[in-house]
Design a protein around this motif. Structure first.
Motif, mmCIF file in Angstrom:
data_model
loop_
_atom_site.group_PDB
_atom_site.id
_atom_site.type_symbol
_atom_site.label_atom_id
_atom_site.label_comp_id
_atom_site.label_asym_id
_atom_site.label_seq_id
_atom_site.Cartn_x
_atom_site.Cartn_y
_atom_site.Cartn_z
ATOM 1 N N TYR A 84 0.818 -1.211 0.000
ATOM 2 C CA TYR A 84 0.000 0.000 0.000
ATOM 3 C C TYR A 84 0.856 1.268 0.000
ATOM 4 N N VAL A 85 1.955 1.244 0.727
ATOM 5 C CA VAL A 85 2.795 2.434 0.861
ATOM 6 C C VAL A 85 3.699 2.643 -0.346
ATOM 7 N N GLU A 86 4.275 1.570 -0.866
ATOM 8 C CA GLU A 86 5.350 1.686 -1.844
ATOM 9 C C GLU A 86 4.929 1.567 -3.308
ATOM 10 N N PHE A 87 3.729 1.049 -3.576
ATOM 11 C CA PHE A 87 3.366 0.847 -4.988
ATOM 12 C C PHE A 87 3.364 2.157 -5.764
ATOM 13 N N ILE A 88 3.056 3.248 -5.100
ATOM 14 C CA ILE A 88 3.030 4.554 -5.760
ATOM 15 C C ILE A 88 4.360 4.861 -6.450
ATOM 16 N N ASN A 89 5.439 4.278 -5.939
ATOM 17 C CA ASN A 89 6.769 4.524 -6.509
ATOM 18 C C ASN A 89 7.109 3.584 -7.663
ATOM 19 N N SER A 90 6.175 2.710 -8.003
ATOM 20 C CA SER A 90 6.408 1.761 -9.101
ATOM 21 C C SER A 90 5.394 1.924 -10.225
#
Length: 221
Positions: A84-90
């Motif tokens: 949830y936190v890190e997908f935005i960076n991919s």
């Protein structure tokens, strides 16, 4: 004749397959010390298999991952939180996304997104693509309480943009959800080709690249 162009998100604007592969690779790297006996390639391939192109909830995916690999050094909840936190960076866009949105905006079209999924997660995905300011309306199924291909979610989007169905075009990758959903209420529909789906017989147009959208709209006029 046409005043509004609306889009699906995953598989249409977001190159989800590439984004997921990138995310799972980086997740493995972040937690590599906890995956002592798991090869990176196995971790990635198993996630993609369980994910079923986004149609399996990630809590189920991670529970299966933990069980399948016998991981005891990290919980599925921790991996889910990381997703949830890190997908935005991919978030990886399909080619020509920003260029096409720029053209459509300059041509005066009102733009919208209708997507199935979780509210906060889909909003973060849109932010990850850097496209939130292009759209006058964004409808997400969890927030709306209705899902494509139900007519109501399309109707709400059109109402928000102040346009009629016959003044609008919808672009998406799912023949059953996007193409049929839009056509059922009288919108023109464009299928963004996806080899995971059989080519629809009733789409008003088919594109392989987002850069083709302005030209195909001209053909409708």
């Amino acid at each position: 004749m046409f005043k509004a162009i609306l889009f699906d998100l995953d598989g249409t604007l977001l190159d989800r397959d590439s984004s997921i592969k990138h995310f799972v690779s980086t997740q493995y790297d972040r937690f590599a010390p906890k995956f002592k006996n798991i090869r990176k390639s196995d971790y990635i391939s198993r996630f993609i298999e369980l994910d079923c192109r986004g149609y399996v909830w990630k809590d189920k995916v991670y529970q299966s991952m933990i069980s399948d690999f016998g991981v005891q050094t990290i919980t599925w909840e921790e991996l889910l939180d990381d997703y949830y936190v890190e997908f935005i960076n991919s978030c990886i866009p399909f080619p020509n996304l920003l260029k096409t949105l720029d053209i459509l905006t300059k041509q005066g079209y009102r733009l919208g997104i209708i997507t199935n999924g979780l509210g906060d997660f889909q909003r973060r995905t849109i932010q990850g693509l850097g496209i939130e300011n292009y759209f006058q309306t964004t409808l997400i199924s969890e927030i709306e309480g209705v899902r494509k291909p139900e007519a109501e979610i399309f109707i709400r989007a059109l109402r928000s943009l102040g346009v009629m169905a016959n003044e609008s075009i919808f672009i998406g990758d799912r023949p059953d959800v996007d193409v049929m959903g839009a056509k059922h209420i009288g919108m023109k529909s464009i299928w963004k080709r996806d080899l995971g789906w059989r080519e629809p017989e009733n789409a008003d147009g088919i594109i392989d690249d987002l850069g083709e959208i302005p030209l195909i709209i001209e053909r409708f006029l």
